[in-house]
Each structure stands twice: as structure tokens, then as C-alpha cells.
Write an enzyme that holds these catalytic residues in place. Structure first.
Site, PDB file in Angstrom:
ATOM      1  N   GLU A 117     -35.958  15.321 109.100  1.00 29.61           N
ATOM      2  CA  GLU A 117     -34.504  15.162 109.104  1.00 29.61           C
ATOM      3  C   GLU A 117     -33.953  15.564 110.461  1.00 29.61           C
ATOM      4  O   GLU A 117     -34.662  16.163 111.283  1.00 29.61           O
ATOM      5  CB  GLU A 117     -33.870  15.997 107.983  1.00 29.61           C
ATOM      6  N   HIS A 240     -21.339  15.288 107.001  1.00 25.50           N
ATOM      7  CA  HIS A 240     -22.609  14.551 106.951  1.00 25.50           C
ATOM      8  C   HIS A 240     -22.357  13.163 107.522  1.00 25.50           C
ATOM      9  O   HIS A 240     -21.376  12.507 107.157  1.00 25.50           O
ATOM     10  CB  HIS A 240     -23.105  14.456 105.507  1.00 25.50           C
ATOM     11  N   ARG A 287     -26.465  17.027 112.931  1.00 19.47           N
ATOM     12  CA  ARG A 287     -25.378  16.315 112.249  1.00 19.47           C
ATOM     13  C   ARG A 287     -24.049  16.327 112.977  1.00 19.47           C
ATOM     14  O   ARG A 287     -23.287  15.368 112.903  1.00 19.47           O
ATOM     15  CB  ARG A 287     -25.152  16.960 110.885  1.00 19.47           C
ATOM     16  N   HIS A 348     -19.272  17.919 104.013  1.00 18.55           N
ATOM     17  CA  HIS A 348     -20.530  18.110 103.288  1.00 18.55           C
ATOM     18  C   HIS A 348     -20.857  19.579 103.021  1.00 18.55           C
ATOM     19  O   HIS A 348     -21.324  19.926 101.942  1.00 18.55           O
ATOM     20  CB  HIS A 348     -21.643  17.476 104.130  1.00 18.55           C
ATOM     21  N   ARG A 383     -25.141  24.068 110.342  1.00 20.19           N
ATOM     22  CA  ARG A 383     -26.381  24.225 109.571  1.00 20.19           C
ATOM     23  C   ARG A 383     -27.399  23.146 109.928  1.00 20.19           C
ATOM     24  O   ARG A 383     -27.071  21.962 110.031  1.00 20.19           O
ATOM     25  CB  ARG A 383     -26.073  24.131 108.080  1.00 20.19           C
TER      26      ARG A 383
HETATM   27  P1  FAD Z   1     -23.706  25.296  93.943  1.00 21.71           P
HETATM   28  O1  FAD Z   1     -24.990  24.642  93.720  1.00 21.71           O
HETATM   29  O2  FAD Z   1     -22.578  24.441  94.339  1.00 21.71           O
HETATM   30  O3  FAD Z   1     -23.316  26.090  92.621  1.00 21.71           O
HETATM   31  C1  FAD Z   1     -22.041  26.675  92.485  1.00 21.71           C
HETATM   32  C2  FAD Z   1     -21.828  27.017  91.031  1.00 21.71           C
HETATM   33  O4  FAD Z   1     -20.650  27.804  90.884  1.00 21.71           O
HETATM   34  C3  FAD Z   1     -21.637  25.808  90.139  1.00 21.71           C
HETATM   35  O5  FAD Z   1     -22.323  26.043  88.945  1.00 21.71           O
HETATM   36  C4  FAD Z   1     -20.122  25.807  89.874  1.00 21.71           C
HETATM   37  O6  FAD Z   1     -19.739  25.166  88.702  1.00 21.71           O
HETATM   38  C5  FAD Z   1     -19.859  27.302  89.815  1.00 21.71           C
HETATM   39  N1  FAD Z   1     -18.472  27.705  90.055  1.00 21.71           N
HETATM   40  C6  FAD Z   1     -17.695  27.411  91.120  1.00 21.71           C
HETATM   41  N2  FAD Z   1     -16.483  27.979  90.972  1.00 21.71           N
HETATM   42  C7  FAD Z   1     -16.494  28.653  89.802  1.00 21.71           C
HETATM   43  C8  FAD Z   1     -15.552  29.425  89.072  1.00 21.71           C
HETATM   44  N3  FAD Z   1     -14.295  29.613  89.507  1.00 21.71           N
HETATM   45  N4  FAD Z   1     -15.912  29.979  87.886  1.00 21.71           N
HETATM   46  C9  FAD Z   1     -17.158  29.791  87.391  1.00 21.71           C
HETATM   47  N5  FAD Z   1     -18.092  29.045  88.027  1.00 21.71           N
HETATM   48  C10 FAD Z   1     -17.764  28.489  89.215  1.00 21.71           C
HETATM   49  N6  FAD Z   1     -29.020  21.265 101.023  1.00 21.71           N
HETATM   50  C11 FAD Z   1     -30.316  21.266 101.375  1.00 21.71           C
HETATM   51  O7  FAD Z   1     -30.844  22.301 101.797  1.00 21.71           O
HETATM   52  N7  FAD Z   1     -31.059  20.137 101.249  1.00 21.71           N
HETATM   53  C12 FAD Z   1     -30.545  18.959 100.799  1.00 21.71           C
HETATM   54  O8  FAD Z   1     -31.245  17.973 100.686  1.00 21.71           O
HETATM   55  C13 FAD Z   1     -29.167  18.934 100.458  1.00 21.71           C
HETATM   56  N8  FAD Z   1     -28.588  17.782 100.031  1.00 21.71           N
HETATM   57  C14 FAD Z   1     -27.290  17.814  99.616  1.00 21.71           C
HETATM   58  C15 FAD Z   1     -26.719  16.653  99.099  1.00 21.71           C
HETATM   59  C16 FAD Z   1     -25.440  16.673  98.599  1.00 21.71           C
HETATM   60  C17 FAD Z   1     -24.827  15.409  98.027  1.00 21.71           C
HETATM   61  C18 FAD Z   1     -24.692  17.887  98.610  1.00 21.71           C
HETATM   62  C19 FAD Z   1     -23.305  17.936  98.048  1.00 21.71           C
HETATM   63  C20 FAD Z   1     -25.242  19.037  99.152  1.00 21.71           C
HETATM   64  C21 FAD Z   1     -26.541  19.015  99.659  1.00 21.71           C
HETATM   65  N9  FAD Z   1     -27.124  20.159 100.187  1.00 21.71           N
HETATM   66  C22 FAD Z   1     -28.433  20.142 100.553  1.00 21.71           C
HETATM   67  C23 FAD Z   1     -26.397  21.433 100.193  1.00 21.71           C
HETATM   68  C24 FAD Z   1     -26.878  22.278  99.001  1.00 21.71           C
HETATM   69  O9  FAD Z   1     -27.050  21.440  97.889  1.00 21.71           O
HETATM   70  C25 FAD Z   1     -25.903  23.379  98.647  1.00 21.71           C
HETATM   71  O10 FAD Z   1     -25.508  24.073  99.784  1.00 21.71           O
HETATM   72  C26 FAD Z   1     -26.538  24.357  97.675  1.00 21.71           C
HETATM   73  O11 FAD Z   1     -27.040  23.665  96.570  1.00 21.71           O
HETATM   74  C27 FAD Z   1     -25.513  25.390  97.247  1.00 21.71           C
HETATM   75  O12 FAD Z   1     -26.030  26.140  96.186  1.00 21.71           O
HETATM   76  P2  FAD Z   1     -25.118  27.264  95.532  1.00 21.71           P
HETATM   77  O13 FAD Z   1     -25.874  27.809  94.400  1.00 21.71           O
HETATM   78  O14 FAD Z   1     -24.639  28.172  96.571  1.00 21.71           O
HETATM   79  O15 FAD Z   1     -23.823  26.464  95.024  1.00 21.71           O
HETATM   80  C1  SIN Z   2     -29.514  14.918 103.058  1.00 21.56           C
HETATM   81  O1  SIN Z   2     -30.362  14.587 102.230  1.00 21.56           O
HETATM   82  O2  SIN Z   2     -29.187  14.235 104.015  1.00 21.56           O
HETATM   83  C2  SIN Z   2     -28.815  16.222 102.870  1.00 21.56           C
HETATM   84  C3  SIN Z   2     -29.651  17.283 103.427  1.00 21.56           C
HETATM   85  C4  SIN Z   2     -28.847  18.532 103.624  1.00 21.56           C
HETATM   86  O3  SIN Z   2     -27.657  18.589 103.363  1.00 21.56           O
HETATM   87  O4  SIN Z   2     -29.461  19.496 104.105  1.00 21.56           O
END
Ligand code: FAD
Ligand code: SIN
Length: 528
Positions: A117, A240, A287, A348, A383
Site C-alpha cells: 500500500e 483517502h 495518502r 477517512h 497515518r
Molecule cells: P471503531 O471500529 O470505529 O469502533 C468504534 C465503536 O464505538 C463502534 O462500535 C461504535 O458504535 C462505538 N461508539 C461510538 N460512539 C459511541 C457512543 N456514543 N456510545 C456507545 N458506543 C459508541 N485501517 C487499517 O489499518 N487498515 C485498513 O485496511 C483500513 N481500511 C479502512 C476502510 C474503511 C472503509 C474505513 C472507514 C477505515 C479503514 N481503516 C483501516 C481504519 C480502521 O478501520 C479504523 O481506524 C479502526 O477500525 C478503528 O477501530 P476503533 O476500535 O478505534 O473504532
Molecule cells: C485501504 O484499504 O485503502 C484502507 C487502508 C487504511 O485505511 O489503512
């Protein structure tokens, strides 16, 4: 009013919250862990992650190289201690995931298949097709299910943290729990706990075009701000480069960076590759650079998108690695082997958040933060791709391994009940919906990839008006998830604007055109 006591209260059920829950449950089998989450249990940014997790596994690769790539993407303002510990602990957290049953793609020799990537000099992205996040979320939820001391409560929306503000100088404020709206009963419940973990994820919904699902409204960061935690690096919003251009669809569908890693080209309206004008790494520059380059190409030509060209790629391999993307494109009438995919940058990822140390401590006693809502300093100003699932996995495990319960049972404190006295039921929700759209329009038009002092000042003024109106509404009407989310979005937007105004140089994902025009290096066509 319901009052619930638990030993560990986790807000959020994405990768950060779930890993912390699992490791804590195993460490303290006699203690109660409660996860509240505002939607279905699996709904999160995590579930939509495509590309994968950056991990050094190969003898041709090295931790030093991954560390250098992380610094280079982050503009060298990353926290060195955190970068080292996240990169070096990657193989161990990957091994936990595999032990818990996660599937990752393998190559012909049976070794994990490593994709490439943007910003990485080596192939080091471990993935499951183009749905890595869904596989991680599935695995973690199954593991959580198998642990009897974890309770997970969907449709429970955390409204605010419960805190005590110390008057003595030099002592920190204390967090005792959270007020939570149980959307199944429509009652506000009080959760008290010895340790509270914020794992509420990102803020993408502050923008009109984002890859983030509807839950990403920055609630945890806004709550922490109101509780007087320190919030940092909010100006570093990562766009992104390649979201599918579907102007009416929200959230935007992501076309993974791994597709460019697989060899896809970016083309402008005239059908020309253009990245050679901006960076020697072409489509695989980091990015911030690719998104700004696309923004510039669109502005030069007055167009709303550029194109991704996959027509020259190996069809069978593409379909096997990217089945979800292939199918989505077909669904909207694009056979990627015959047609170009229209793509546009979309909000993103938030590189900043609730400031924490390398053990996840915030400024408030008992309050930890982990995952996208936290600012560990890993990402610096931008990032590196696939470093965020990794950060959440390493930090979630580390926080659990280091957390210490000091009392035998959850602290007995008298917590004031939530009162809605004097509030009335909202007659209609049109003002809330309208104000949410207005915040998104302000941020997308004035505080996006390219900013300026004039745009930031204008955004600040408009947000102040929205804040006043929403604050009055919040005081007068009964609490609803929509109203709380709006209040949080305005708070997040204001912090992004204020911290953008404070930033006086262009670095990483932050770009203010008053500090210099973007460098375009003509001509370098020989690098193609
Ligand atoms: P999240 O997974 O967003 O979880 C947050 C949780 O908190 C959810 O359950 C939500 O419902 C809950 N919540 C929020 N507010 C409240 C509230 N007020 N009360 C109760 N619950 C609440 N990163 C990579 O490293 N590799 C990738 O390939 C990649 N691809 C991505 C593709 C997409 C489309 C997106 C959107 C992101 C991607 N990312 C990727 C980024 C990565 O997915 C996120 O940064 C990571 O998953 C965040 O994890 P988290 O547990 O911190 O938050
Ligand atoms: C992607 O698959 O392009 C997302 C990867 C990331 O957010 O790190």
C-alpha cells in the site's frame, strides 16, 4: 433510573474495545467487563476495513524499514516510543488473532500473502481478501461471546462521562463512569466503573463525503473534551484518495489502496497518468500527497473526480483478491476490466484525538483511551496505510496487560442521577437533520484537503452559530441519539477548525494554502 456497576466499562465495540475486553477478561476472570455500543454490536469503522494490517513478517523486510515508513508518512513528528512499540509488537498481536480463528490470505507456498500500500517500501500488508476488517470484527466478537465475564450491550449510546473535578491544583480530575441512553427502553442509565475505556472510533461523519459509517461522529472525543481531557492533533484529517464517486451515496464506498498496490493507475479527465508530476512514488505515494494531487487535477480541469484504471490487471488474481470491490463496481455498472472507475478523495481517518501516553492514560484518573479516538502520537501528522488496525490491536492488548484494579469491587461513589426535568419532547427532528447537514457542508467546503485562514475563519463563525442553536435545543428537549451526535459533531468540527488555525506550517495531512503553494514537479515522465 437504572444504575449499573461494573469493574471495566468499555465504550465501543470495534477492534480497540474488543481486544481490550478479551485480554482484560482473561487477566481478571472474576471481574465484570461491560461493553456498551451505540448500534449493532459489529457496526464500526473496523467492520469496513479493506486493505489489512501492516506487519513485518518477512526476512526481506525489517522493523526499521516499517518504522522509517511510519515516520516519513507522519512528517517525522510521530512519538518515537509508540512507533517502536507498535511496529515491533505487530507479529505478536497478529499471532493472537490467528489463534482466535482469524483467516488471512496465503500465497502458493502457504505463507501469509503480503500486499503493498501507499507509503510502504515493502509488501507487508496482511489481509483477508478485501474484507479484512469484517474478518477481524467477526473473530473478536466470537471470542468475546466465549468469555462469560464480558457483557456486550448494543443500542446503548454513551452521552457523557461522569467526572469529579478536583479543586486542588496539581490533582487530576476523576472519571467514575458514563451516562448511557438505552435505546431499547429509551431510559438514561448510570454506569459506574473502576476503569473506563474510550474506544469510540473516528469522526468521518463531520464531513459530507466520508468512507466512515454513520456511527463515526466523534462522540468519545467530544465527551472527553467536555470532561476536560486534552485533545490534540485534530487538524490532521486523512483523506483517502480513492473513494468511489457516487455523489448521492453516504458513506462513500472505498476502493482500497491495495488496488493501486496491485498496479492500478490514476488517470485525469484527459486519460493521462498524473502522479509523476507530484511524487516519485507515483500512485503509491502516501495518502496526503495522492489526495492533494487528485484535488489539484480536479481543480485544474473543473471536474468532480478522476479515474482509477484497472483494465491492464490480471483479471483472475484481481477477482480473487478484491471480490467485494469487483462486485460493488459491477453493481453500479462498472466492469473494471473494461471501464474506468471514477474516484474522489473522501474523509477517512483522524490522526489526532484524546491525548494519551503509551499506556493509554488520559489526563483524567481512571479514564483510558484506545484506537482511532486516541492520539498516541503513532501517526504524527499523517497515518501510514494499514497502521490503524495495528495500532488498535497493539495498544488494546498493551492497555489490558498493564491495567491494574486497585479496589476489590467497583468504587462505591454517589453519582447524581441524570435529570431531564424541564425538558420537552422534540416536536420534530428537522432542525437536527438540517444542522447536521450544515456542519458537513461547512467542513467539506471550508476545512477539507486544502485550507486557508479565510476559509477557517468563515467556518469558525458559522459553527459558533450552530453551536448556540444546538446547545439551546439540547437544554430544552429530551435527549435523543441524533441530538447528542449533532452536539458532538459541532464540538469536533470546532476543534478541527481551532487546531487548524493554530497550526502554522504545512505538514503531513495538514495543508493551508496561505503557507505556500503545492509543489508540482514537471516533467518527470521518465519515471513512468
Ligand atoms: P471503531 O471500529 O470505529 O469502533 C468504534 C465503536 O464505538 C463502534 O462500535 C461504535 O458504535 C462505538 N461508539 C461510538 N460512539 C459511541 C457512543 N456514543 N456510545 C456507545 N458506543 C459508541 N485501517 C487499517 O489499518 N487498515 C485498513 O485496511 C483500513 N481500511 C479502512 C476502510 C474503511 C472503509 C474505513 C472507514 C477505515 C479503514 N481503516 C483501516 C481504519 C480502521 O478501520 C479504523 O481506524 C479502526 O477500525 C478503528 O477501530 P476503533 O476500535 O478505534 O473504532
Ligand atoms: C485501504 O484499504 O485503502 C484502507 C487502508 C487504511 O485505511 O489503512
Amino acid at each position: 433510573m437504572n444504575s449499573i456497576q461494573t469493574d471495566f466499562l468499555i465504550l465501543g465495540s470495534g477492534v480497540a474495545g474488543l481486544i481490550f475486553a478479551i485480554k482484560t477478561a482473561e487477566k481478571y476472570p472474576e471481574r465484570k467487563i461491560c461493553i456498551v455500543t451505540k448500534d449493532h454490536t459489529s457496526e464500526s469503522n473496523t467492520k469496513y476495513a479493506q486493505g489489512g494490517v501492516a506487519v513485518v513478517l518477512d526476512f526481506e523486510d525489517s522493523f526499521e524499514s516499517h518504522i522509517e515508513d511510519t515516520f516519513r508518512a507522519g512528517g517525522y513528528i510521530n512519538n518515537k516510543e509508540v512507533v517502536e512499540l507498535v511496529v515491533r509488537n505487530a507479529p505478536s498481536v497478529l499471532s493472537d488473532m490467528i489463534t482466535w480463528g482469524a483467516n488471512f490470505d496465503k500465497d502458493r507456498s502457504g505463507e501469509l500473502d503480503l500486499a503493498k500500500e501507499g507509503g510502504h517500501v515493502k509488501n507487508r500488508i496482511v489481509h483477508f481478501k478485501d474484507v479484512t476488517g469484517a474478518e477481524i470484527e467477526r473473530t473478536l466478537l466470537e471470542k468475546v461471546d466465549s468469555l462469560s465475564n464480558i457483557e456486550i450491550l448494543p443500542h446503548h449510546f454513551a452521552i457523557d462521562l461522569i467526572t469529579e473535578h478536583q479543586v486542588k491544583s496539581g490533582t487530576s480530575n476523576i472519571c467514575y463512569g458514563a451516562y448511557v441512553l438505552n435505546e431499547e427502553t429509551n431510559q438514561i442509565e448510570t454506569y459506574s466503573s473502576e476503569i473506563i475505556l474510550l474506544a469510540t472510533g473516528g469522526i468521518g461523519q463531520v464531513y459530507k463525503h466520508t468512507t466512515n459509517p454513520l456511527i463515526a461522529t466523534g462522540d468519545g472525543i467530544a465527551m472527553a473534551y467536555r470532561a476536560k481531557a486534552r485533545i490534540s492533533n485534530m487538524e490532521f484529517i486523512q483523506f483517502h484518495p480513492s473513494a468511489l464517486y457516487e455523489p448521492e451515496r453516504s458513506p462513500s464506498f472505498l476502493i482500497s489502496e491495495a488496488v493501486r498496490g496491485f498496479g492500478a493507475y490514476l488517470l485525469n479527465e484527459s486519460g493521462e497518468r498524473f502522479m509523476y508530476k507530484y511524487d516519485d512514488r507515483l500512485e503509491l505515494a502516501s495518502r496526503d500527497i495522492v489526495s492533494r494531487a487528485i484535488d489539484s487535477e480536479m481543480k485544474i480541469r473543473g471536474k468532480k473526480h478522476v479515474y482509477l484504471d484497472c483494465r491492464h490487471l490480471d483479471q483472475e488474481k484481481f477477482k480473487s483478491h478484491f471480490p467485494n470491490i469487483y462486485q460493488k463496481c459491477l453493481d453500479v455498472g462498472i466492469d473494471v476490466f473494461n471501464k474506468l472507475i471514477p474516484v474522489v478523495p473522501a474523509a477517512h481517518y483522524l490522526c489526532g484525538g484524546v491525548q494519551v501516553d503509551s499506556l493509554g492514560h488520559t489526563k483524567l484518573e481512571n479514564l483510558l483511551a484506545c484506537g482511532e479516538c486516541s492520539d498516541t502520537g503513532l501517526h504524527g501528522a499523517n497515518r501510514l496505510a494499514s497502521n490503524s488496525l495495528l495500532e488498535a490491536m497493539v495498544m488494546g492488548s498493551r492497555l489490558a496487560e498493564n491495567v491494574v484494579l486497585t479496589k476489590d469491587t467497583a468504587k462505591q461513589v454517589i453519582i447524581p442521577f441524570w435529570t431531564e426535568a424541564g425538558t420537552i419532547q422534540a416536536e420534530e427532528k428537522i432542525i437536527i437533520t438540517n444542522n447536521r447537514e450544515e456542519v458537513q457542508a461547512i467542513m467539506s467546503n471550508l476545512v477539507a484537503i486544502v485550507r486557508s485562514q479565510k476559509r477557517l475563519d468563515s467556518a469558525k463563525l458559522r459553527l459558533e452559530l450552530l453551536y448556540k442553536e444546538t446547545d439551546q435545543l439540547y437544554r430544552k428537549t429530551k435527549i435523543s441519539r441524533e441530538l447528542c451526535e449533532l452536539r458532538n459533531l459541532i464540538c469536533i468540527a470546532s476543534m478541527i477548525v481551532e487546531q487548524s488555525i493554530d497550526r502554522k506550517e504545512n505538514i503531513g495531512a495538514f495543508y493551508n494554502k496561505d503557507f505556500g503553494e503545492m509543489k508540482i514537479a514537471y516533467p518527470k515522465a521518465e519515471t513512468l
